[in-house]
Design an enzyme around this catalytic site. Structure first.
Site, PDB file in Angstrom:
ATOM      1  N   TYR A  83      -1.094 -10.091 -26.037  1.00  0.00           N
ATOM      2  CA  TYR A  83      -1.129 -11.375 -26.715  1.00  0.00           C
ATOM      3  C   TYR A  83      -0.989 -11.034 -28.192  1.00  0.00           C
ATOM      4  O   TYR A  83      -1.735 -10.203 -28.707  1.00  0.00           O
ATOM      5  CB  TYR A  83      -2.455 -12.115 -26.508  1.00  0.00           C
ATOM      6  N   CYS A 126      -4.208 -11.126 -30.232  1.00  0.00           N
ATOM      7  CA  CYS A 126      -5.354 -10.344 -29.747  1.00  0.00           C
ATOM      8  C   CYS A 126      -5.635  -9.191 -30.714  1.00  0.00           C
ATOM      9  O   CYS A 126      -4.733  -8.412 -31.034  1.00  0.00           O
ATOM     10  CB  CYS A 126      -5.038  -9.811 -28.360  1.00  0.00           C
ATOM     11  N   PHE A 162      -7.220  -6.423 -30.277  1.00  0.00           N
ATOM     12  CA  PHE A 162      -7.041  -5.115 -29.645  1.00  0.00           C
ATOM     13  C   PHE A 162      -5.566  -4.758 -29.515  1.00  0.00           C
ATOM     14  O   PHE A 162      -5.174  -3.604 -29.667  1.00  0.00           O
ATOM     15  CB  PHE A 162      -7.732  -5.104 -28.284  1.00  0.00           C
ATOM     16  N   CYS A 163      -4.742  -5.759 -29.225  1.00  0.00           N
ATOM     17  CA  CYS A 163      -3.297  -5.533 -29.179  1.00  0.00           C
ATOM     18  C   CYS A 163      -2.764  -5.213 -30.567  1.00  0.00           C
ATOM     19  O   CYS A 163      -1.900  -4.341 -30.734  1.00  0.00           O
ATOM     20  CB  CYS A 163      -2.593  -6.768 -28.616  1.00  0.00           C
TER      21      CYS A 163
END
Length: 375
Positions: free
Chosen positions: A101, A104, A106-107
């Site tokens: 995403y 996101c 973390f992404c």
């Protein structure tokens, strides 16, 4: 564990959080043509100086010309070494696909790492409602990285992805499947009986003894990097959601950005923007209580950011020294998802992070430019 940015039931992404690199920096510089220019100028001026008998001027010019020539050669040698090293690292035949995403944190952290290291990769934006793009995986969170170097290897969890790919880059044995085996999956249940997945060694870059000093000047540098990578996952990321959904207006602004940048259908986008914004405004309140945050959650964000800058200190541009390390990249990647939102503007205006953040942007951009140049 990993988490997406936002979520309401199956219709919204979740940013309730948890989970989750010394680097070689290469500058995309054009070869210099100044060697012969210095040579001709040097000879001409030296001859003129000797003719007029101006020994002092001649000696000064000899020194200046020699110094200029030295700097030119030094520049070319460094450039050649950097390009050779990058070619060595990028010629592994590793193909990468990131399922994500966009909003996101973390992404974003994984993208910051890949971009900084000038690694080319394909992006697959996952629909947060149906998630059909990752139906091949029993692991139903993002990010997921698929690496191919003869066989496909799936890597889950942002911190494991970063540690594993960094290990692969520095490893003498280019076997991605073997590298991933260094980070075994562990399943357990929390107090509510829900199954959770964790990974051993997730903050370790696996180095052979003879290589360790090349990437970490001492053991303290390695411990420091691991400590702050864990701090990002255990603390900093939990401050994002309460801050971007702090008020109804900010929640709506955040979801407008999420829907605009994400992969939503028309109905899904409308639902996510308005119902999701309202829901996450109330969820952010519970997160504030869960993590013992102040009523004014901005204060927690400011404190955390200034704590990070204090740890970096005034004696070095990055925690990694002259170039960012994995902790620098993790902090930058998480904070970057707030860009364009009120929380980000407030953070830049009320903390000491601006200079460091701008340095990080410049380094990420250089990595991207080099990747585009060589790939």
């Amino acid at each position: 564990m990993a988490a997406s940015y936002v979520g309401v039931g199956r219709y919204c992404m979740r940013l309730v959080a948890s989970s989750k690199v010394c680097k070689w920096q290469f500058l995309a510089l054009q070869p210099s043509c100044r060697f012969h220019m210095y040579g001709r100028g040097f000879q001409k001026k030296l001859t003129e100086g000797l003719k007029v008998g101006n020994t002092a001027l001649s000696l000064a010019f000899v020194f200046g010309g020699a110094l200029g020539l030295y700097q030119t050669i030094k520049h070319n040698v460094r450039q050649h070494h950097a390009e050779q090293q990058f070619t060595k690292d990028s010629s592994t035949g590793l193909s990468l696909t990131l399922y994500q995403y966009k909003t996101c944190p973390f992404c974003s952290k994984v993208r910051a790492f890949l971009d900084f290291h000038s690694l080319p990769y394909e992006i697959v934006e996952v629909n947060p409602v149906l998630r059909k793009e990752i139906k091949f995986s029993s692991y139903r969170k993002v990010p997921i990285l698929i690496g191919e170097n003869g066989e496909k290897v799936q890597i889950n969890d942002s911190s494991v992805i970063i540690s594993a790919i960094k290990t692969y880059l520095v490893s003498r044995d280019k076997n991605l499947n073997k590298v991933v085996s260094y980070y075994p999956e562990m399943k357990s249940k929390d107090v509510k009986g829900k199954e959770i997945t964790e990974y051993n060694n997730k903050y370790w870059v696996m180095l052979e003894d003879q290589d360790e000093k090349q990437y970490y000047p001492n053991k303290e540098a390695r411990k420091e990097e691991m400590k702050w990578r864990k701090w990002v996952d255990d603390w900093l990321v939990h401050l994002i959601s309460p801050n971007v959904y702090r008020t109804p207006r900010e929640a709506l602004e955040s979801f407008d950005y999420i829907v605009r940048e994400g992969k939503f259908g028309v109905f899904e986008g409308f639902f996510a923007k308005y119902v999701g914004a309202a829901a996450m405004f109330f969820v952010s309140k519970s997160l504030k209580s869960r993590h013992n945050l102040h009523d004014d959650v901005r204060q927690d964000l400011y404190k955390a950011v200034n704590e990070w800058i204090a740890a970096v200190g005034n004696h070095r541009p990055f925690m990694g020294g002259n170039v960012p390390n994995l902790a620098d990249l993790a902090v930058y990647g998480v904070l970057r998802v707030m860009e364009g939102l009120e929380a980000f503007s407030d953070m830049m205006a009320n903390t000491k992070i601006k200079t460091w953040y701008q340095r990080m942007e410049e380094n990420i951009q250089k990595g991207q430019e080099l990747s585009n140049k060589l790939h």
